[in-house]
Design a protein around this motif. Structure first.
Motif, PDB file in Angstrom:
ATOM      1  N   UNK A   1       0.827  -1.207   0.000  1.00  0.00           N
ATOM      2  CA  UNK A   1       0.000   0.000   0.000  1.00  0.00           C
ATOM      3  C   UNK A   1       0.863   1.259   0.000  1.00  0.00           C
ATOM      4  N   UNK A   2       1.898   1.273   0.832  1.00  0.00           N
ATOM      5  CA  UNK A   2       2.766   2.449   0.904  1.00  0.00           C
ATOM      6  C   UNK A   2       3.547   2.645  -0.390  1.00  0.00           C
ATOM      7  N   UNK A   3       3.809   1.567  -1.111  1.00  0.00           N
ATOM      8  CA  UNK A   3       4.572   1.676  -2.347  1.00  0.00           C
ATOM      9  C   UNK A   3       3.736   1.869  -3.580  1.00  0.00           C
ATOM     10  N   UNK A   4       2.408   1.851  -3.432  1.00  0.00           N
ATOM     11  CA  UNK A   4       1.541   1.984  -4.601  1.00  0.00           C
ATOM     12  C   UNK A   4       1.109   3.423  -4.792  1.00  0.00           C
ATOM     13  N   UNK A   5       0.797   3.754  -6.037  1.00  0.00           N
ATOM     14  CA  UNK A   5       0.245   5.060  -6.376  1.00  0.00           C
ATOM     15  C   UNK A   5      -1.264   4.932  -6.304  1.00  0.00           C
ATOM     16  N   UNK A   6      -1.853   5.397  -5.223  1.00  0.00           N
ATOM     17  CA  UNK A   6      -3.283   5.194  -5.013  1.00  0.00           C
ATOM     18  C   UNK A   6      -4.142   5.965  -6.003  1.00  0.00           C
ATOM     19  N   UNK A   7      -3.567   6.950  -6.693  1.00  0.00           N
ATOM     20  CA  UNK A   7      -4.330   7.723  -7.673  1.00  0.00           C
ATOM     21  C   UNK A   7      -4.340   7.039  -9.036  1.00  0.00           C
ATOM     22  N   UNK A   8      -3.415   6.118  -9.257  1.00  0.00           N
ATOM     23  CA  UNK A   8      -3.297   5.497 -10.579  1.00  0.00           C
ATOM     24  C   UNK A   8      -2.985   4.012 -10.413  1.00  0.00           C
ATOM     25  N   UNK A   9      -3.870   3.310  -9.724  1.00  0.00           N
ATOM     26  CA  UNK A   9      -3.657   1.891  -9.470  1.00  0.00           C
ATOM     27  C   UNK A   9      -4.141   1.074 -10.660  1.00  0.00           C
ATOM     28  N   UNK A  10      -3.296   0.185 -11.144  1.00  0.00           N
ATOM     29  CA  UNK A  10      -3.659  -0.665 -12.267  1.00  0.00           C
ATOM     30  C   UNK A  10      -4.761  -1.631 -11.855  1.00  0.00           C
ATOM     31  N   UNK A  11      -5.757  -1.816 -12.718  1.00  0.00           N
ATOM     32  CA  UNK A  11      -6.833  -2.755 -12.446  1.00  0.00           C
ATOM     33  C   UNK A  11      -6.367  -4.171 -12.770  1.00  0.00           C
ATOM     34  N   UNK A  12      -7.131  -5.203 -12.355  1.00  0.00           N
ATOM     35  CA  UNK A  12      -6.698  -6.577 -12.629  1.00  0.00           C
ATOM     36  C   UNK A  12      -6.488  -6.872 -14.108  1.00  0.00           C
ATOM     37  N   UNK A  13      -7.183  -6.128 -14.996  1.00  0.00           N
ATOM     38  CA  UNK A  13      -7.093  -6.410 -16.429  1.00  0.00           C
ATOM     39  C   UNK A  13      -6.291  -5.359 -17.180  1.00  0.00           C
ATOM     40  N   UNK A  14      -5.697  -4.398 -16.473  1.00  0.00           N
ATOM     41  CA  UNK A  14      -4.895  -3.378 -17.135  1.00  0.00           C
ATOM     42  C   UNK A  14      -5.712  -2.296 -17.806  1.00  0.00           C
ATOM     43  N   UNK A  15      -7.026  -2.287 -17.607  1.00  0.00           N
ATOM     44  CA  UNK A  15      -7.910  -1.292 -18.205  1.00  0.00           C
ATOM     45  C   UNK A  15      -9.124  -1.146 -17.286  1.00  0.00           C
ATOM     46  N   UNK A  16      -9.745   0.023 -17.303  1.00  0.00           N
ATOM     47  CA  UNK A  16     -10.933   0.217 -16.484  1.00  0.00           C
ATOM     48  C   UNK A  16     -12.053  -0.683 -16.998  1.00  0.00           C
TER      49      UNK A  16
END
Length: 259
Positions: A163-178
């Motif tokens: 969590x601390x290392x992730x960009x919470x504003x631009x988190x990749x979805x499981x499929x790489x697309x919304x």
């Protein structure tokens, strides 16, 4: 992500382990604790004493009768397992689990659960087969037994690190697309599996007296596909159509026999 993460304890037999788990969770910023059929006093003095300042997590812990009830709204369920399975299941290391959670928790309705079994026997095969994946902590093979709260601490730490290392504003979805539809919940999946099994029995494809791991293998197949809510509706619709045709065929056979 941490707000979407639930810790689930099954059949805990010692109140100190509930308190110790609450303390481990609070250390790592987790607050959602669920207990399935605990075998001890949950809200007593010992659990609060072991919580060491995380008393609120013990007081707010929800008690459920079954695992299905505890994770009914979850879209990603991971079971902690130390045993080698006869039927292989997707297996994660603690680090890989932490790295995967930001993607799994990205959809708006997503919620993840980390499930821990009984102190003496862990999780049953049936409980493990209700999980999308399993996680194994690589302990010393000569002394592999971990205290329940210690196991929770290890996995909670990896989740916080991710969590601390992730960009919470631009988190990749499981499929790489919304995605266009939210993921199916555990409750949706359980209703589907029940419907699927009934249908397979009705059409004489599945013999419950000689199952040959059929349903376990079908669970493994569907649980690793990230079914969304619309896809779930389609699958249930297909099963409904099969049921309708099966009933019509049976009625025609009965009619022919009576004639």
């Amino acid at each position: 992500m941490l707000d979407k993460l639930r810790i689930v304890l099954i059949g805990t037999s010692h109140p100190g382990n509930i308190g110790g788990t609450a303390r481990a969770m609070h250390n790592m910023g987790l607050a959602d604790l669920a207990l399935v059929a605990p075998r001890c006093e949950v809200y007593g003095s010992e659990s609060h004493a072991r919580a060491s300042g995380a008393d609120a997590l013990v007081s707010n812990a929800r008690v459920h009768a079954t695992l299905e009830e505890a994770v009914s709204d979850c879209t990603f369920v991971v079971g902690a397992s130390a045993r080698v399975r006869h039927l292989p299941w997707p297996m994660l290391t603690p680090r890989a689990l932490g790295e995967r959670l930001p993607r799994e928790c990205a959809p708006e309705n997503a919620r993840a659960a980390l499930v821990f079994g009984r102190e003496d026997s862990g999780m049953t095969n049936g409980e493990l087969q209700r999980c999308h994946a399993h996680v194994h902590i690589p302990t010393n093979p000569d002394f592999s037994s971990l205290n329940l709260a210690a196991a929770v601490q290890v996995l909670a730490y990896e989740c916080r690190l991710a969590f601390l290392g992730s960009d919470t504003e631009d988190t990749e979805t499981p499929f790489g697309v919304e995605w266009d539809n939210p993921p199916a919940t555990h409750d949706d999946l359980e209703r589907f599996f029940e419907h699927l099994e009934r249908t397979l029995i009705d059409i004489d494809f599945h013999d419950p007296d000689n199952p040959r791991q059929l349903m376990a293998r079908l669970r493994r197949l569907f649980l690793r596909t990230h079914i969304d809510s619309m896809e779930m509706n389609i699958l249930r619709g297909i099963l409904g159509a099969v049921n309708k045709q099966s009933r019509a065929l049976a009625a025609r056979k009965d009619g022919d026999g009576n004639g």
